[in-house]
Design an enzyme around this catalytic site. Structure first.
Site, PDB file in Angstrom:
ATOM      1  N   SER A 117       0.853  -1.183   0.000  1.00 19.34           N
ATOM      2  CA  SER A 117       0.000   0.000   0.000  1.00 19.34           C
ATOM      3  C   SER A 117       0.882   1.224   0.000  1.00 19.34           C
ATOM      4  O   SER A 117       1.963   1.216   0.608  1.00 19.34           O
ATOM      5  CB  SER A 117      -0.897   0.045   1.240  1.00 19.34           C
ATOM      6  N   CYS A 120      -5.275  18.222  -8.901  1.00 23.21           N
ATOM      7  CA  CYS A 120      -5.905  19.532  -9.038  1.00 23.21           C
ATOM      8  C   CYS A 120      -5.109  20.378 -10.029  1.00 23.21           C
ATOM      9  O   CYS A 120      -3.918  20.147 -10.246  1.00 23.21           O
ATOM     10  CB  CYS A 120      -5.956  20.248  -7.680  1.00 23.21           C
ATOM     11  N   HIS A 132      -3.217   0.150  -3.569  1.00 20.27           N
ATOM     12  CA  HIS A 132      -3.278  -1.011  -2.674  1.00 20.27           C
ATOM     13  C   HIS A 132      -3.251  -2.243  -3.569  1.00 20.27           C
ATOM     14  O   HIS A 132      -4.054  -2.318  -4.513  1.00 20.27           O
ATOM     15  CB  HIS A 132      -4.556  -0.997  -1.830  1.00 20.27           C
ATOM     16  N   GLU A 162      -0.677  18.806  -5.811  1.00 19.92           N
ATOM     17  CA  GLU A 162      -1.991  18.848  -6.489  1.00 19.92           C
ATOM     18  C   GLU A 162      -2.908  17.694  -6.043  1.00 19.92           C
ATOM     19  O   GLU A 162      -3.670  17.158  -6.837  1.00 19.92           O
ATOM     20  CB  GLU A 162      -1.782  18.768  -7.998  1.00 19.92           C
ATOM     21  N   SER A 163      -2.835  17.257  -4.792  1.00 15.71           N
ATOM     22  CA  SER A 163      -3.674  16.200  -4.180  1.00 15.71           C
ATOM     23  C   SER A 163      -2.882  14.893  -3.993  1.00 15.71           C
ATOM     24  O   SER A 163      -1.839  14.942  -3.354  1.00 15.71           O
ATOM     25  CB  SER A 163      -5.013  15.998  -4.872  1.00 15.71           C
TER      26      SER A 163
END
Lengths: 136, 136
Positions: B55, B83, B68, B62-63
């Site tokens: 994971s 973003c 996983h 930008e986010s």
């Protein structure tokens, strides 16, 4: 319909800008959110932007929680994604909304990792575009 | 419709189990995925589970991107959330599918952080349940 996990895509509005700016407070909220969802944190990563805004994730034994904040808009974009029947991502979502003092919460829930007969995995929306107004 | 970001929820099937087990390889793939999406990595967190599975997330300016993996199922659940008009999360998605040798990719795209007239933020599904089969 057996799925490996549930994922809530969530927009929180009308949040307290000071809380959205405080990276330590956000981190603490995420740790508690994982706990109330009955998940176990394996790793975490948080970042404080200049002049404002916080982004962070906690990697769980059961997937992840994430947050991105825009204090100047009172807005936070969050994801609550947990696997296993022992977890409940909605408990994490409720905790976050309370700590951030959100006035409204917009959510879409997916089930993810649904195995089809051909061995491929898919997802489906299980609760679409649910909007809740919260009293202060 | 002006949105702060785009978020692709993605299930990758028929992936190479060895690649899904290799935490360093997955980390490298995520770094490159961020680059090809024209995003900037601020932080990252990865975890290798026993006996298998990885994971991880990269926090972007930008986010974020997340993954996983279930090597025993040839399955990976990923999110590509960026973003700003300068980024394209689909480029990251295509890169991941290629590196993981996915045989099929199932995606749903959201636009997130859409400001409504009342100052609340919402999201909408902009590409629903798109399934692509990839040649080996």
């Amino acid at each position: 319909m057996k799925a490996l996990g549930r994922h809530i895509v969530c927009e929180l509005s009308g949040c307290d800008p000071e809380i959205l700016t405080d990276v330590d407070g956000i981190h603490a909220m995420m740790v508690t959110a994982a706990k109330v969802a009955r998940a176990t944190i394996m790793e975490s990563a948080f970042h404080r932007f200049e002049p404002q805004g916080v982004s962070g994730t906690v990697i769980l034994a059961e997937s992840h929680l994430s947050i991105h904040t825009w204090p100047e808009k009172g807005y936070a974009a969050m994801d609550f994604y947990t696997c296993g029947d022992h977890t409940d991502p909605w408990l994490a979502c409720d905790h976050a909304a309370e700590v951030l003092s959100a006035k409204s919460v917009l959510t879409t829930e997916f089930k993810r990792g649904i195995e089809k007969s051909d061995g491929e995995y898919t997802h489906v929306v299980t609760r679409d575009h649910v909007e809740r107004s919260l009293s202060a």
